[in-house]
Write a protein that holds these residues in place. Structure first.
Motif, short mmCIF file in Angstrom:
data_model
loop_
_atom_site.label_atom_id
_atom_site.label_comp_id
_atom_site.label_asym_id
_atom_site.label_seq_id
_atom_site.Cartn_x
_atom_site.Cartn_y
_atom_site.Cartn_z
N ILE A 193 49.59 34.51 62.70
CA ILE A 193 50.59 34.37 61.69
C ILE A 193 51.34 34.19 62.41
CG2 ILE A 193 49.19 35.08 59.94
CD1 ILE A 193 51.30 37.76 60.93
N GLY A 194 51.79 34.26 63.60
CA GLY A 194 52.62 34.24 64.54
C GLY A 194 53.53 34.98 64.87
N PRO A 195 54.32 35.09 66.41
CA PRO A 195 54.35 36.34 66.98
C PRO A 195 56.19 37.31 65.88
CG PRO A 195 54.92 34.83 68.43
CD PRO A 195 54.43 34.18 67.20
N GLU A 196 56.82 36.09 65.27
CA GLU A 196 57.80 37.06 64.38
C GLU A 196 57.50 37.32 63.31
OE1 GLU A 196 60.60 33.37 63.52
OE2 GLU A 196 61.34 33.30 65.77
N GLN A 202 53.94 44.00 62.03
CA GLN A 202 53.79 45.38 62.32
C GLN A 202 53.44 46.78 62.31
OE1 GLN A 202 54.34 45.10 66.88
NE2 GLN A 202 53.49 46.56 67.87
N PRO A 203 55.15 47.12 62.25
CA PRO A 203 54.77 48.40 61.10
C PRO A 203 53.93 48.84 60.40
CG PRO A 203 57.35 47.42 61.35
CD PRO A 203 55.62 46.61 61.41
N HIS A 204 53.57 47.73 58.97
CA HIS A 204 53.03 48.25 57.61
C HIS A 204 51.33 48.34 58.59
CE1 HIS A 204 56.31 47.04 55.19
NE2 HIS A 204 56.22 47.08 56.20
N ILE A 205 51.05 47.76 59.53
CA ILE A 205 49.88 47.68 60.16
C ILE A 205 49.27 49.29 60.95
CG2 ILE A 205 48.21 46.29 62.05
CD1 ILE A 205 49.96 43.79 61.09
N GLU A 206 50.26 49.20 61.43
CA GLU A 206 50.18 50.90 62.00
C GLU A 206 49.02 51.59 60.74
OE1 GLU A 206 53.79 51.35 64.09
OE2 GLU A 206 52.85 50.19 65.99
N ALA A 207 50.33 51.93 59.95
CA ALA A 207 50.45 52.32 58.03
C ALA A 207 48.98 52.47 57.94
CB ALA A 207 51.73 52.15 57.42
N VAL A 208 48.52 50.69 57.55
CA VAL A 208 47.17 50.84 57.14
C VAL A 208 46.24 51.48 58.30
CG1 VAL A 208 47.07 48.50 57.60
CG2 VAL A 208 46.02 49.22 55.23
N LEU A 209 46.62 51.33 58.95
CA LEU A 209 45.37 51.54 60.19
C LEU A 209 45.11 52.90 60.56
CD1 LEU A 209 45.19 48.69 62.96
CD2 LEU A 209 43.66 48.74 61.62
N THR A 214 49.88 50.12 52.18
CA THR A 214 51.61 49.27 52.06
C THR A 214 51.35 48.17 51.89
OG1 THR A 214 52.98 49.22 53.64
CG2 THR A 214 50.77 48.74 54.69
N SER A 215 52.54 47.73 51.20
CA SER A 215 52.83 45.58 50.59
C SER A 215 54.56 45.72 51.84
CB SER A 215 53.98 46.46 49.25
OG SER A 215 52.31 46.23 48.52
N TYR A 216 54.97 45.13 51.50
CA TYR A 216 56.50 44.67 52.56
C TYR A 216 56.77 42.60 52.00
CZ TYR A 216 53.46 42.16 56.19
OH TYR A 216 52.94 41.22 57.12
N GLU A 217 57.64 42.27 52.37
CA GLU A 217 57.73 41.13 51.81
C GLU A 217 58.58 40.18 53.20
OE1 GLU A 217 60.41 40.36 48.97
OE2 GLU A 217 59.12 40.61 47.28
N SER A 218 58.08 38.94 53.76
CA SER A 218 58.46 38.32 54.94
C SER A 218 58.55 37.08 54.87
CB SER A 218 57.40 39.01 56.11
OG SER A 218 57.82 38.24 57.70
N GLN A 219 58.79 36.42 56.03
CA GLN A 219 59.24 34.98 55.45
C GLN A 219 57.58 34.63 56.78
OE1 GLN A 219 62.72 33.69 56.29
NE2 GLN A 219 62.45 32.86 54.51
N VAL A 220 56.53 33.13 56.41
CA VAL A 220 55.83 33.16 57.68
C VAL A 220 55.73 31.82 57.49
CG1 VAL A 220 53.19 33.14 58.09
CG2 VAL A 220 54.21 35.07 57.07
N PRO A 221 55.57 31.00 59.16
CA PRO A 221 55.45 29.28 59.09
C PRO A 221 54.65 28.51 57.38
CG PRO A 221 56.56 30.06 60.38
CD PRO A 221 56.53 30.78 60.05
#
Length: 578
Positions: A193-196, A202-209, A214-221
């Motif tokens: 998914i790329g570093p950005e 990352q905060p949501h990954i820490e929460a799910v682990l 958790t849910s969130y929105e982001s932009q991915v290439p």
């Protein structure tokens, strides 16, 4: 011995690990009986048969029946060798053979028990193997079905372990990142998914682990390189012990839906700007009567800000309107879907008059537009008064003119027919004025105009009329009325109406096309023969010159033997009001 021989023969076909275990079993069958000789009680008195039974039992329980048989035979030999009997056969050998028989029976029991237990264990192992194979088959089928289902979904589905390596991705995931799933599986999440995007996640990954969804929105290439908007939902994956082994990621591409949402917001903003710029009041309600739109003109009229009323049920926002004509009409439109337009005194301002249009809104609900027409109604009443006053004065003027003409033309030197013709023309003009007055001098209906002009000459119903009902502008209506009066007068004196059997056909048509043409035909029949007049009188000049100039088209008079035919043609645009 057969078992031993069989095992030795078949051991060569086994894997090296199995061969080693077999040889180890045989070694134990030799070593354990020999070690029994080292026991303290055996060293003192010589080993009895019973001393070897523990070794045989251990071999039967832990190593197998073949090793147990070998151990039993070896222990019997060792026990006989160490037995204190003077000879195998002869006096004093009875206890030896008794002990040997008991030892053999005990060993047989141990071996049979071990064999039974081995068979049960083998059956259990076989059953377990079968169950595991069937379970693996079921899991494989389930995995295939799950893969088919996930591949059919338009959502990016993946499974990621605690080490942040991909374990599973569906087809949509492949297409989104332009990589085969076999190339994605096993890779670290940031690599794909790329570093950005990983920094956002990352905060949501820490929460799910930590065990929280958790849910969130982001932009991915995207695979094409352009940035796409994604909405991700992470769900923890718990193992059998309830520990978080990773997480499932459900990701949806919301680029198009967000674009549509932004476009909808822009359209709503534009619509609001348009509605706020108009002078008419406007509001809209949904199917539950909740106000969804309230423009600036409505704010000014009601003295309420839109943020005070938006979302309220309209009758809660304006309780005084409940049961009013406004309430009744809106209820009717909501029920029938048929728009209505009506006028009524305002509920909020009883001295004002409101014109309201209620229409069903696309989808559901109502769109309501209204305006204050108090000033317009006052102007209309004033105009009607002026028109009535003008009509009254025109009638008075015509009456005065008629009186003057009657008095002036009463002398013996004025022919009676001249006086009657003049008075008839005044009456025809007055009739045209009456028609125009009823229409506020905006237009006159052609059907009514023809009937009014011909009524004095149609006592016996000898006119055949046909044609569409058109609206004529005032000047064209006056001129056409005078022309019909002249034609009817001449027909009464000299044409078909002078004979009891005579009739007149009067018809008019409108041609199709980009520039429609109006055509009127007056045709006399059944009367006396007619001929062109020796001189052109007022009526002929009015019809051929005045009417032709006013309508902008030719007027033809054809004096046929069977009766006069008059044809009038003109562009329809010259007759109808603008």
């Amino acid at each position: 011995m057969r078992s031993l021989t069989r095992d030795l023969a078949s051991s060569s076909d086994r894997p090296p690990q199995a061969q080693g275990l077999t040889l180890l079993g045989y070694a134990a069958a030799v070593v354990l009986p020999v070690l029994t000789l080292l026991l303290p009680f055996a060293a003192e008195a010589g080993p009895a048969f019973a001393a070897f039974l523990p070794a045989v039992a251990v071999l039967a329980a832990l190593v197998g029946t073949t090793s147990a048989l070998l151990g039993a035979a070896l222990s019997a030999v060792l026990a006989v060798a160490w037995h204190p009997a003077p000879a195998l056969f002869g006096p004093g050998s009875g206890p030896l053979w008794t002990g040997l028989a008991v030892h053999a029976a005990a060993c047989a029991v141990l071996v049979l028990a071990a064999r039974h237990a081995g068979r049960a264990a083998a059956q259990e192992a076989e059953l377990r193997t079968r169950i595991e194979a069937e379970a693996a088959t079921v899991r494989g089928a389930a995995d295939r079905r799950l893969e088919v289902v996930t591949d059919a979904l338009p959502v990016f589905i993946s499974e990621v372990g605690r080490d942040l390596r991909y374990r599973f991705v569906n087809r949509a995931y492949e297409e989104a990142f332009g990589r085969r799933r076999d190339d994605i599986k096993g890779r670290f999440l940031p690599e794909v998914i790329g570093p950005e995007a990983f920094a956002d996640a990352q905060p949501h990954i820490e929460a799910v682990l930590a065990g929280r969804s958790t849910s969130y929105e982001s932009q991915v290439p995207h695979a094409g390189g352009e940035l796409h908007d994604f909405r991700a939902h992470y769900v923890p994956h718990l193992d059998r012990d309830g520990q978080v082994a990773g997480f499932f990621a459900l990701v949806q591409d919301i680029t198009e839906s967000r674009r549509q949402a932004d476009l909808l917001v822009q359209r709503e903003r534009h619509l609001r700007a348009v509605l706020d710029s108009v002078s008419d009041c406007f509001y809209a309600v949904d199917r539950n009567w909740r106000i969804t739109v309230f423009n600036r003109a409505a704010e000014r009229y009601f003295g309420r800000r839109r943020d005070e009323v938006l979302g309220l049920v309209i009758w809660e926002a304006f309780p005084a309107h409940v049961g009013s004509i406004f309430d009744q009409n809106q209820q009717r439109v909501m029920a029938t879907g048929v728009p209505v337009t009506f006028e009524a005194p305002s509920v909020s301002f009883p001295d004002r008059v409101i014109e309201m249009r209620v229409a069903p809104k696309e989808g559901s609900g109502l769109a309501v537009a209204f305006s204050d027409i108090t000033c317009r109604k006052a102007e209309e009443r004033q105009r009607e008064l002026l028109i009535h006053e003008l009509n009254h004065r025109v009638k008075n003027t015509l009456a005065v003119v008629q009186s003057i003409a009657s008095q002036s033309l009463r002398g013996p030197d004025v022919p009676a027919n001249a006086r009657a013709a003049f008075e008839g023309r005044l009456l025809a003009l007055a009739g045209a004025h009456d028609l125009l007055t009823r229409e506020s001098w905006e237009a006159a209906r052609l059907q009514s105009l023809v009937e009014t002009a011909l009524d004095p000459f149609d006592r016996l119903g000898r006119f055949d009329l046909s044609g569409p009902d058109l609206r004529l502008r005032p000047q064209a209506a006056v001129n056409l009325t005078l022309a019909l009066h002249e034609l009817a007068t001449n027909a009464t004196k000299y044409g078909s109406l002078a004979s009891p059997a005579g009739r007149v056909s009067l018809g008019w048509t409108v041609s199709a096309g980009s520039e429609p043409l109006f055509r009127l035909s007056w045709e006399e029949r059944g009367g006396t023969a007619v001929a062109p007049p020796a001189r052109t009188g007022f009526g002929s000049r009015l019809i051929q010159r005045g009417l032709s100039a006013e309508l902008g088209g030719p007027v033809l008079l054809d004096f046929r033997a069977g009766g006069l035919v008059c044809t009038i043609e003109a562009p329809l645009a010259n007759l109808q009001p603008a």
